[in-house]
Design a protein around this motif. Sequence first.
Motif, PDB file in Angstrom:
ATOM      1  N   CYS A 133      19.105  74.810  37.999  1.00  0.00           N
ATOM      2  CA  CYS A 133      18.596  73.699  38.807  1.00  0.00           C
ATOM      3  C   CYS A 133      17.996  74.202  40.121  1.00  0.00           C
ATOM      4  O   CYS A 133      16.984  73.677  40.587  1.00  0.00           O
ATOM      5  CB  CYS A 133      19.709  72.685  39.078  1.00  0.00           C
ATOM      6  N   ILE A 136      14.566  75.534  39.309  1.00  0.00           N
ATOM      7  CA  ILE A 136      13.627  74.418  39.177  1.00  0.00           C
ATOM      8  C   ILE A 136      13.182  73.956  40.560  1.00  0.00           C
ATOM      9  O   ILE A 136      11.989  73.759  40.833  1.00  0.00           O
ATOM     10  CB  ILE A 136      14.256  73.244  38.402  1.00  0.00           C
ATOM     11  N   GLU A 137      14.157  73.768  41.442  1.00  0.00           N
ATOM     12  CA  GLU A 137      13.869  73.313  42.805  1.00  0.00           C
ATOM     13  C   GLU A 137      12.943  74.294  43.518  1.00  0.00           C
ATOM     14  O   GLU A 137      11.981  73.893  44.182  1.00  0.00           O
ATOM     15  CB  GLU A 137      15.184  73.170  43.573  1.00  0.00           C
ATOM     16  N   THR A 154      10.558  65.380  41.275  1.00  0.00           N
ATOM     17  CA  THR A 154      11.881  65.886  41.625  1.00  0.00           C
ATOM     18  C   THR A 154      12.444  66.736  40.484  1.00  0.00           C
ATOM     19  O   THR A 154      11.899  66.762  39.372  1.00  0.00           O
ATOM     20  CB  THR A 154      12.864  64.738  41.903  1.00  0.00           C
ATOM     21  N   GLN A 155      13.529  67.409  40.784  1.00  0.00           N
ATOM     22  CA  GLN A 155      14.250  68.188  39.774  1.00  0.00           C
ATOM     23  C   GLN A 155      14.597  67.326  38.562  1.00  0.00           C
ATOM     24  O   GLN A 155      14.487  67.768  37.412  1.00  0.00           O
ATOM     25  CB  GLN A 155      15.515  68.753  40.413  1.00  0.00           C
ATOM     26  N   ASP A 206      20.440  63.023  42.259  1.00  0.00           N
ATOM     27  CA  ASP A 206      21.145  64.195  41.731  1.00  0.00           C
ATOM     28  C   ASP A 206      22.416  63.780  40.999  1.00  0.00           C
ATOM     29  O   ASP A 206      22.767  64.338  39.960  1.00  0.00           O
ATOM     30  CB  ASP A 206      21.486  65.161  42.864  1.00  0.00           C
TER      31      ASP A 206
END
Length: 220
Positions: A133, A136-137, A154-155, A206
Amino acid sequence: MSASRVDEVPKPMRRDAQERRAKLISAAQAEFAAQGVDASLEKIARDAGVAIGTLYRHFPTRLDLLMAAFRPRVQEFLEGATKALAKEDPWEGFVHYLENLFAMQVGDRGFNDFLSRRFTDSAETERIHDEMCQQIEDVLTRAQEAGAARADITQADIVNLIWSNGRIIDATSATAPMAWRRYLYLMLDAYRAERAHPIPEPPMTDGQLYDAMVHLSQVK
């Protein structure tokens, strides 16, 4: 007083035990790839030519076997993400990251499941998913800061794309095995900053994303 005891070094595994373990991992990789992470452990044991008790002696839980089977794929995936971040052009890095990720989903239902879910009983899988994650960010933020990717991605949007691609692969693998690349590039056009239009629904938080990934690991 007796002399202090030197810490015992674990005995090396006997050759026959090493061979059984290697056969179990090989059988697990094949069965998880074909059937997903919920594949029958009994069949894996049979394919490896051992009793189910032997499987559990080597791998007390399904997650233990999953991690042994997926470790090479996880390493390959994380190295691909590192290469994406090293690309000079941030958009090219973003594209490289997604194409590498989606290509690794092809032909391996187990690894696809692993990417898509959270396994809260394992600190190791949680650490790997946290690292995934974060990558990805990082790759997304880099493309956004360069003005190449739209700012409202967004993620969670990328993880949703992973889920979608998994279903596309399931539907098309036998008839159009490269169809996933078409839909990836259609989505990449939608992700370009110059294509941005207001979206009526906000992204998942999230917390919502985490709960959804946990839920997938509980669905049979």
